[in-house]
Design an enzyme around this catalytic site. Sequence first.
Site, PDB file in Angstrom:
ATOM      1  N   SER B  73       0.729  -1.244   0.057  1.00 39.48           N
ATOM      2  CA  SER B  73      -0.153   0.070   0.127  1.00 39.48           C
ATOM      3  C   SER B  73       0.873   1.199  -0.127  1.00 39.48           C
ATOM      4  CB  SER B  73      -0.843  -0.024   1.284  1.00 39.48           C
ATOM      5  OG  SER B  73      -1.825  -1.078   1.112  1.00 39.48           O
ATOM      6  N   LYS B  76       0.774   3.452  -3.182  1.00 42.32           N
ATOM      7  CA  LYS B  76      -0.629   4.093  -3.445  1.00 42.32           C
ATOM      8  C   LYS B  76      -0.253   5.538  -3.273  1.00 42.32           C
ATOM      9  CE  LYS B  76      -3.577   0.527  -1.420  1.00 42.32           C
ATOM     10  NZ  LYS B  76      -4.613   0.566  -0.309  1.00 42.32           N
ATOM     11  N   TYR B 201      -2.364  -2.097 -11.014  1.00 42.65           N
ATOM     12  CA  TYR B 201      -2.204  -2.178  -9.270  1.00 42.65           C
ATOM     13  C   TYR B 201      -1.454  -3.174  -8.780  1.00 42.65           C
ATOM     14  CZ  TYR B 201      -4.565  -2.175  -4.827  1.00 42.65           C
ATOM     15  OH  TYR B 201      -4.605  -2.398  -3.557  1.00 42.65           O
ATOM     16  N   TYR B 253      -4.250   2.979   7.608  1.00 40.57           N
ATOM     17  CA  TYR B 253      -5.476   2.317   7.657  1.00 40.57           C
ATOM     18  C   TYR B 253      -6.531   2.763   8.782  1.00 40.57           C
ATOM     19  CZ  TYR B 253      -2.692  -1.141   4.775  1.00 40.57           C
ATOM     20  OH  TYR B 253      -2.020  -1.754   3.965  1.00 40.57           O
ATOM     21  N   VAL B 271       1.007  -3.882   3.971  1.00 37.54           N
ATOM     22  CA  VAL B 271       0.881  -5.136   4.668  1.00 37.54           C
ATOM     23  C   VAL B 271       2.124  -5.989   4.830  1.00 37.54           C
ATOM     24  CG1 VAL B 271      -1.719  -5.448   4.571  1.00 37.54           C
ATOM     25  CG2 VAL B 271      -0.154  -6.118   2.718  1.00 37.54           C
TER      26      VAL B 271
END
Lengths: 317, 317, 317, 317
Positions: B73, B76, B201, B253, B271
């Site tokens: 992540s 991103k 992605y 998160y 993660v």
Amino acid sequence: MNLDEHTTTWKQLNDHLSEWVRASKVHTEDGHVASYIPELANAPADILGICIMDAEGNTVAAGDTDYHFTLQSISKVFTLILALMDNGEEMVFSKVGMEPTGDDFNSMLKLELVEPGIPFNPLINAGAIAISSLIAGNTPDEQTQRILQFFRELADNPALDINQDVFKSESDTAHRNRSLAYFLKHNGVLDREVDDVLQVYFNHCSIQVNCTDLARMALVLAHNGVDPIRNQRLIPRRFVQIAKTFMFTCGMYNASGEFAMNVGLPAKSGVSGSILTMVPGRYGIGLVSPALNRKGNSTAGVHLLGKLSQEFDWSLF
Amino acid sequence: MNLDEHTTTWKQLNDHLSEWVRASKVHTEDGHVASYIPELANAPADILGICIMDAEGNTVAAGDTDYHFTLQSISKVFTLILALMDNGEEMVFSKVGMEPTGDDFNSMLKLELVEPGIPFNPLINAGAIAISSLIAGNTPDEQTQRILQFFRELADNPALDINQDVFKSESDTAHRNRSLAYFLKHNGVLDREVDDVLQVYFNHCSIQVNCTDLARMALVLAHNGVDPIRNQRLIPRRFVQIAKTFMFTCGMYNASGEFAMNVGLPAKSGVSGSILTMVPGRYGIGLVSPALNRKGNSTAGVHLLGKLSQEFDWSLF
Amino acid sequence: MNLDEHTTTWKQLNDHLSEWVRASKVHTEDGHVASYIPELANAPADILGICIMDAEGNTVAAGDTDYHFTLQSISKVFTLILALMDNGEEMVFSKVGMEPTGDDFNSMLKLELVEPGIPFNPLINAGAIAISSLIAGNTPDEQTQRILQFFRELADNPALDINQDVFKSESDTAHRNRSLAYFLKHNGVLDREVDDVLQVYFNHCSIQVNCTDLARMALVLAHNGVDPIRNQRLIPRRFVQIAKTFMFTCGMYNASGEFAMNVGLPAKSGVSGSILTMVPGRYGIGLVSPALNRKGNSTAGVHLLGKLSQEFDWSLF
Amino acid sequence: MNLDEHTTTWKQLNDHLSEWVRASKVHTEDGHVASYIPELANAPADILGICIMDAEGNTVAAGDTDYHFTLQSISKVFTLILALMDNGEEMVFSKVGMEPTGDDFNSMLKLELVEPGIPFNPLINAGAIAISSLIAGNTPDEQTQRILQFFRELADNPALDINQDVFKSESDTAHRNRSLAYFLKHNGVLDREVDDVLQVYFNHCSIQVNCTDLARMALVLAHNGVDPIRNQRLIPRRFVQIAKTFMFTCGMYNASGEFAMNVGLPAKSGVSGSILTMVPGRYGIGLVSPALNRKGNSTAGVHLLGKLSQEFDWSLF
């Protein structure tokens, strides 16, 4: 309903059905043909056809009875029955719930809020996709053939087949159904591959019929699984009982409660504008009229069934 | 922070970082390595590595700094920046919202409740998938190469590449991400094909780095888009501002608020147990420790950053 | 910002603030005065006033600075601080969460989706109601007096008082807040009686101030809890840190993310059209302009703060 | 069912009902007495009583038939009917929806997701509260007397009255119901004051009956609104039809679908462990057994009705 009642009803239907169809037909103007897949959008907006069949196979029909259309969500009733015949109750209800709720085209909430992550019931889209995965067969083709075979037998029509244009159109544009299916896969509901399950699902939604086929299939349900014409049991009574219960409580999308109150018969609608319903113990009924109301049901069809139910006091309650 | 402060801080870090890493490392026992994809499940549960880099490229590092891991992540943040550079603010924020919310692994609610059906923000999974579709390029390969090129430049490391095993593992098991992507497609958020978007992605999530790479990339953000070592602007300041705002409000998160209160720095976790953060105007920081808490953040990593923030009064507020 | 910067900024403000207020004032036409309680609906739609205060208590003000209004949601920032002072962090965050989310006037979803049934954070209505129950005092009156005393001290204005007409209007029409409060009671979040908690809540929302009061209260937050004018610590620094973090991540309802990106300062708005914000370490700012946008924030106020932030590069990122 | 069938059934019931009650009684061990209000928590966990009444008023009863209990949610069926008699269909269904859904004790979602903010149907708590507001009468007392009068007539028992201890217990602890009611008030569903509406609601939930009373009330529904014993129409047929439809689709909380599939009769349960059901055109049935399953229905009661339905083929489908 005794035999005299049948004679009277049948005469009334012969005398008045065409007139009632004409009266209901004006309500097609209040609806809109489903546009979410190109093939459905081509349907004529102003037609209405109905066929009513008694236990000896006699029919009264009126309106545009030659029109052919695809089963769409009506197929869910019969794949549920086939999945029950292939797997038994316990297995099936470990994958889908039993609780009534309308299907809401704009929400995936319903899928999520059932513990433990299974669809509410077998008639909403998510539930019907789960059911498609349970049909016996090693491949999507075998599963599809098995469904087709079962539907042909129920309709007593070996010519029943898949409309490939509709199948292709559904398959190409069903982003929401793919989303639901992958969510089911994520939740452990589907043992098969998503693409395979959806192939089966789109295939059975795309089986093409006419009103007479619908009435014939409904007749078997009306007689608790026995085909009264050939006097042959096609479905165990228990599974018909289950199917009719779901039809009564959630067969008409988010207007199931309203339909139960105003018509009072087990029924299932499809976005092709079709409705399959029945007078339990007596008649099978199939109708089609592609113009839909906001809830996804045929405007003229709902109106016509309301009229018939009231005229003949057909409501179960 | 003036130069004297820097000198003091840097000395303290050199003297104590190893000891603080050791103290935080015991917290790896409270966490669990991510198990949702096979390749991640193989990560060592008990390691912790950190690298802090100043504006001249000096580093203080401690712990397991040789360990390589995938960005997950964290990527991103940088695809958001690249999408902004490729499309401008207006276009990007027509596809994703600006409002903070944590990502919840068990819910698709968040996606739906934003009008008009767009993801809440670019850092939740649904938002990051939408962002992947906006990277310039005619094919998923071209888009992936563009991302890789940009990340290599930011990390000043031409060897940066995709970990193909992780990519394959992600791609094979990502039912929930596929579900999200098809839902986005259904809502009209994605112009490209779902499979193509997800390929991009999964590729950027699978770019492999070490702590030094993370610190180097963070350094550019800490200096508002200018690489202070090569003295070169790599990102327009406005887009760094946007990225840091999202990192501060929703980079960790469902524990973003807690992290903002207790550490008080813009950060993004993955993660893989990695965290990228920075001391604005000063240092870039990269760390990794694969054991995660219930919210998906590295247990030891969050502890260590809390210690550093408190020790040096780094909180923005 | 060093002293020279302050001198330059202050001169610019003195020279241009009136002109910038005039330019922003036209945006009042895009908004609507809050109508959900009768007393608020009477507010003038076309006014805009602002006051900026430096660490020595000097002010630059422009526009309709004589206008008095009630704090409404701005009070939530200071009751949170008081609840922290009365109970400590652990107790407070056992009753409310720490995670950013905007408040949505039309939904109670947010309340429910936090485990274990506590409000997401102390700035949404449900959270602020929970906070009201935590203020020390044996009776609603004692609690209200305690709040009033604290606010008077922060504003350095012993005349600060409750607008009884607004209090009565709020109390009479707050069905949604009562619904939230009973749901909190059902979930075990409130130890006191619902009516008592709401009495305190409506009271602190109804405290009447002007822009100077807001700027004075903001000044204390800007200086981390120390009143720089009287050189006196009024709030422990840690609790100011917590308050500013929530203001930055969720102080502007459902437009908090947008405001953080475009203005980049900790702020809190109220439906009276008021906004309290600050330049950390430097200025306290209070403004009012009752015409609100769809998200519940002052249209002209948001515009004016965007202008100031851009002009002086005040954004934190 | 013809007369011979009745004779056979009645003989079977006389011969076997006590034995079937004994067999079902063991299932009380799987359930728990409702604890959410103190007065209900005192109910004996191990009893089971049932009364079946035919059209001439003959009864077969077995088990703990002397036990008295409060109607709780069973009252909702009859207040719905009374509201329909007082206001007509159109008015009633402008305040509540017609769509089946189970009631979920832990969620207020159901209330919100119906457009335009009205409860899904009259049998979930929110719906029943809305219905309470529609009973004719100038004051809560007048409304309560009107309900009591109607229930006494249906039960042919002028001694029927409110259990004041249960009423007080309900009223004191019903935070969730107050929350729902204020949300309804906020949404414009309730014209009366929340406290007044809840007073009526708690009153009708607290009407005390025994199994014979339930059977007598059910008998009127079984005969479409005519009391077959006194040969007197008490309810227009259409309103009985509506009530029975809701009982069939959502009378058993979140297990309504399961009950419809397995028992197949219109029924309504209450948290006192009571169930009212009927064999349409034939019998009224009342039973009580306070130990509830997870869905809020009497464990032994559901088991016993399953046995009877199967034995006598009573399922509607």
